[in-house]
Write a protein that holds these residues in place. Structure first.
Motif, PDB file in Angstrom:
ATOM      1  N   HIS A   1       9.452  -3.759  -2.020  1.00 48.27           N
ATOM      2  CA  HIS A   1       8.562  -2.473  -2.012  1.00 48.27           C
ATOM      3  C   HIS A   1       7.401  -2.582  -0.820  1.00 48.27           C
ATOM      4  O   HIS A   1       6.592  -1.568  -0.755  1.00 48.27           O
ATOM      5  N   MET A   2       7.880  -3.165   0.145  1.00 51.02           N
ATOM      6  CA  MET A   2       6.942  -2.944   1.411  1.00 51.02           C
ATOM      7  C   MET A   2       7.662  -2.404   2.732  1.00 51.02           C
ATOM      8  O   MET A   2       8.964  -2.561   2.571  1.00 51.02           O
ATOM      9  N   LYS A   3       6.993  -2.200   3.654  1.00 51.54           N
ATOM     10  CA  LYS A   3       7.360  -1.749   4.715  1.00 51.54           C
ATOM     11  C   LYS A   3       7.924  -2.778   5.564  1.00 51.54           C
ATOM     12  O   LYS A   3       7.148  -3.927   5.611  1.00 51.54           O
ATOM     13  N   PRO A   4       8.665  -3.085   6.677  1.00 53.93           N
ATOM     14  CA  PRO A   4       9.092  -3.889   7.477  1.00 53.93           C
ATOM     15  C   PRO A   4       7.762  -4.748   7.999  1.00 53.93           C
ATOM     16  O   PRO A   4       7.830  -5.939   8.353  1.00 53.93           O
ATOM     17  N   GLU A   5       6.726  -3.819   8.587  1.00 53.11           N
ATOM     18  CA  GLU A   5       5.666  -4.412   9.127  1.00 53.11           C
ATOM     19  C   GLU A   5       4.634  -4.818   8.266  1.00 53.11           C
ATOM     20  O   GLU A   5       3.670  -5.628   8.934  1.00 53.11           O
TER      21      GLU A   5
END
Length: 80
Positions: free
Chosen positions: A57-61
């Motif tokens: 549920h997160m962005k890669p960064e």
């Protein structure tokens, strides 16, 4: 919600708390921190599974930290 479901299925996890942390002395951006109160010697297994679940549920960064709540309530444990 995914972490809530994951932790609910682990009897060794008594509670978990979501926070937002920022250390101006660090080069890290503000990010999520999850404090886990668990009666388990295998905290690495719990955090590995929780990290995998959170990453869905997160962005890669994005950054997420997991800490174990210290029973002596020192450091960040005192906050949670």
């Amino acid at each position: 919600n995914s972490l809530k479901i994951l932790f609910a299925g682990k009897p060794e996890v008594q509670s978990a708390y979501l926070g937002w942390i920022y250390n101006p002395a660090s080069s890290d951006h503000p990010h999520l921190i999850i404090a886990i109160d668990a009666e388990s010697s295998d905290m690495q297994s719990i955090t590995n599974e929780a990290g995998f679940t959170a990453r869905q549920h997160m962005k890669p960064e994005d950054i997420i930290d997991f800490i174990r709540i210290d029973k002596n309530k020192t450091g960040l444990s005192d906050y949670f």
